[in-house]
Design an enzyme around this catalytic site. Structure first.
Site, PDB file in Angstrom:
ATOM      1  N   LYS A 278       0.817  -1.217   0.000  1.00 47.77           N
ATOM      2  CA  LYS A 278       0.000   0.000   0.000  1.00 47.77           C
ATOM      3  C   LYS A 278       0.850   1.267   0.000  1.00 47.77           C
ATOM      4  O   LYS A 278       2.034   1.234   0.293  1.00 47.77           O
ATOM      5  CB  LYS A 278      -1.000  -0.057   1.153  1.00 47.77           C
ATOM      6  CG  LYS A 278      -2.019  -1.180   0.865  1.00 47.77           C
ATOM      7  CD  LYS A 278      -3.369  -0.984   1.425  1.00 47.77           C
ATOM      8  CE  LYS A 278      -4.311  -2.056   0.869  1.00 47.77           C
ATOM      9  NZ  LYS A 278      -5.227  -2.592   1.868  1.00 47.77           N
TER      10      LYS A 278
ATOM     11  N   ARG B 116      -3.197 -10.474   4.807  1.00 48.69           N
ATOM     12  CA  ARG B 116      -3.612 -10.519   3.401  1.00 48.69           C
ATOM     13  C   ARG B 116      -2.498  -9.902   2.566  1.00 48.69           C
ATOM     14  O   ARG B 116      -2.257  -8.695   2.652  1.00 48.69           O
ATOM     15  CB  ARG B 116      -4.928  -9.738   3.257  1.00 48.69           C
ATOM     16  CG  ARG B 116      -5.490  -9.713   1.849  1.00 48.69           C
ATOM     17  CD  ARG B 116      -6.757  -8.858   1.797  1.00 48.69           C
ATOM     18  NE  ARG B 116      -7.333  -8.854   0.463  1.00 48.69           N
ATOM     19  CZ  ARG B 116      -6.942  -8.051  -0.520  1.00 48.69           C
ATOM     20  NH1 ARG B 116      -5.993  -7.161  -0.332  1.00 48.69           N
ATOM     21  NH2 ARG B 116      -7.532  -8.122  -1.707  1.00 48.69           N
TER      22      ARG B 116
HETATM   23  N1  HH2 Z   1      -7.294  -4.184   0.700  1.00 47.22           N
HETATM   24  C1  HH2 Z   1      -7.657  -4.254  -0.584  1.00 47.22           C
HETATM   25  C2  HH2 Z   1      -8.732  -5.071  -0.982  1.00 47.22           C
HETATM   26  N2  HH2 Z   1      -9.384  -5.844  -0.092  1.00 47.22           N
HETATM   27  N3  HH2 Z   1      -9.637  -6.623   2.116  1.00 47.22           N
HETATM   28  C3  HH2 Z   1      -9.274  -6.591   3.411  1.00 47.22           C
HETATM   29  N4  HH2 Z   1      -9.904  -7.375   4.309  1.00 47.22           N
HETATM   30  N5  HH2 Z   1      -8.253  -5.794   3.862  1.00 47.22           N
HETATM   31  C4  HH2 Z   1      -7.563  -4.972   3.006  1.00 47.22           C
HETATM   32  O1  HH2 Z   1      -6.666  -4.232   3.463  1.00 47.22           O
HETATM   33  C5  HH2 Z   1      -7.935  -4.967   1.618  1.00 47.22           C
HETATM   34  C6  HH2 Z   1      -9.001  -5.828   1.209  1.00 47.22           C
HETATM   35  C7  HH2 Z   1      -6.919  -3.458  -1.618  1.00 47.22           C
HETATM   36  O2  HH2 Z   1      -5.803  -4.187  -2.101  1.00 47.22           O
HETATM   37  P1  HH2 Z   1      -5.781  -4.960  -3.504  1.00 47.22           P
HETATM   38  O3  HH2 Z   1      -6.824  -6.038  -3.518  1.00 47.22           O
HETATM   39  O4  HH2 Z   1      -4.423  -5.430  -3.811  1.00 47.22           O
HETATM   40  O5  HH2 Z   1      -6.105  -3.831  -4.551  1.00 47.22           O
HETATM   41  P2  HH2 Z   1      -7.380  -3.536  -5.440  1.00 47.22           P
HETATM   42  O6  HH2 Z   1      -8.503  -3.153  -4.515  1.00 47.22           O
HETATM   43  O7  HH2 Z   1      -6.947  -2.426  -6.342  1.00 47.22           O
HETATM   44  O8  HH2 Z   1      -7.730  -4.807  -6.181  1.00 47.22           O
END
Ligand code: HH2
Length: 315
Positions: free
Chosen positions: A261, A295
């Site tokens: 992040k 995660r």
């Molecule tokens: N962060 C993201 C998405 N889902 N779920 C939980 N429980 N906690 C988190 O911190 C979290 C999440 C964002 O990360 P990412 O999936 O890599 O990115 P994107 O939303 O662009 O797919």
């Protein structure tokens, strides 16, 4: 394993148990707190050692890996790689939260991306817990019908409280993640205004937990996540990481998602794809402060780092 009874709802959410403190040691590494297990739709996940949740984004536009795993065969191969690297659990998502993306993804499109991957995962890895990252009840219902164990809702039921109904009906695990605002500005600074950061996050998470319980989700099945990067500036994320132990008072499985992040980029000066060492460091700090589930995109680095942390605590 029999689920440990949950701690009573905290009287003073603001009272943070010390992670540093009066013993004379520079750091009192506490590690995970109860509960020690997390019952979900298809089995109970042990929480007495760090649980690594590998991220499988079947999206065209995720912030660090958009478009890489959209093809179901590529997604399944990546899942296999994460499992070989030590993932305990996979989190599959088909809608990015990245600021500026088109929103929302219609449920039909979300399922078109998700369905084949989920079905492939359940067929190939029937014993691997699968969580589905969605904010829509319709998608949650279909995912649980297809074999998901857990629903991970980044709006903490604020977008569609009926996600909780789907979880209650299936006996699923549910992650309620702290965020503010709507789908368009969840991951921006539009609502990143705090007085007492930890108290506000804990109280808002507690409200989400109450919504879930009010709609019939069993208390032991509800996990909380403080939402690194969601409605939080870099300094908020760093303070949250340092003071994470305050959230032990919620008495829930604690999930964290600092992976790649922006706040890690602010500290290291590195682009998203080069933040895996920083992610592993953040996860170790979170583990010392009581987090149970991590995660992450790059499983191997964080798995090894958490193995060292756990081995040191239990030596
Ligand atoms: N962060 C993201 C998405 N889902 N779920 C939980 N429980 N906690 C988190 O911190 C979290 C999440 C964002 O990360 P990412 O999936 O890599 O990115 P994107 O939303 O662009 O797919």
């Amino acid at each position: 394993m029999t689920p440990t009874p949950l701690a009573p709802r905290p009287a003073a959410l603001a009272a943070a148990p010390a992670c540093r403190g009066g013993s004379g040691d520079p750091v009192e590494a506490a590690g995970p707190a109860p509960p020690w297990s997390w019952p979900t739709a298809r089995g109970t996940i042990a929480l007495d050692r760090p649980v690594v949740m590998g991220i499988l984004n079947v999206t065209p536009d995720s912030f660090s890996d958009g478009g890489r795993w959209l093809d179901p065969d590529a997604a399944l191969a990546h899942a296999e790689e994460m499992l070989a690297d030590g993932a305990d659990l996979l989190d599959v998502g088909a809608e990015s939260t990245r600021p500026g993306r088109p929103t929302p993804v219609p449920a039909e499109e979300e399922w078109r991306r998700l369905g084949p991957v989920l079905e492939g995962l359940v067929r190939r890895f029937p014993m691997v817990p699968i969580s589905v990252d969605t904010v829509k009840a319709e998608t949650a219902r279909r995912a649980l019908g297809a074999g998901a164990w857990i629903i991970n809702d980044v709006t903490g039921l604020r977008h569609d409280p009926a996600v909780a109904d789907a979880c209650a009906a299936a006996g699923a695990g549910l992650v309620v993640m702290h965020s503010r605002g709507d789908l368009a500005d969840l991951a921006t600074y539009a609502h990143a205004t705090y007085g007492a950061l930890m108290t506000e996050i804990a109280e808002e998470l507690d409200g989400m937990v109450r919504t879930a319980e009010g709609r019939g989700v069993a208390p032991a099945r509800i996990a909380v996540d403080p939402g690194f990067g969601f409605a939080k500036r870099p300094e908020h994320n760093l303070r949250l990481l340092d003071r994470l132990a305050a959230l032990r008072a919620l008495g829930r499985p604690l999930v964290v998602g600092p992976s790649r992040k922006r706040f890690l980029g602010a500290v290291t000066g590195r682009e998203a794809a080069a933040r895996d060492a920083a992610t592993a460091a953040a996860c170790v700090l979170a583990s010392e402060r009581g987090a149970h589930v991590f995660r992450v995109h790059a499983v191997r680095e964080t798995r090894d780092a958490l193995r060292v942390a756990h081995a040191a605590r239990t030596a």
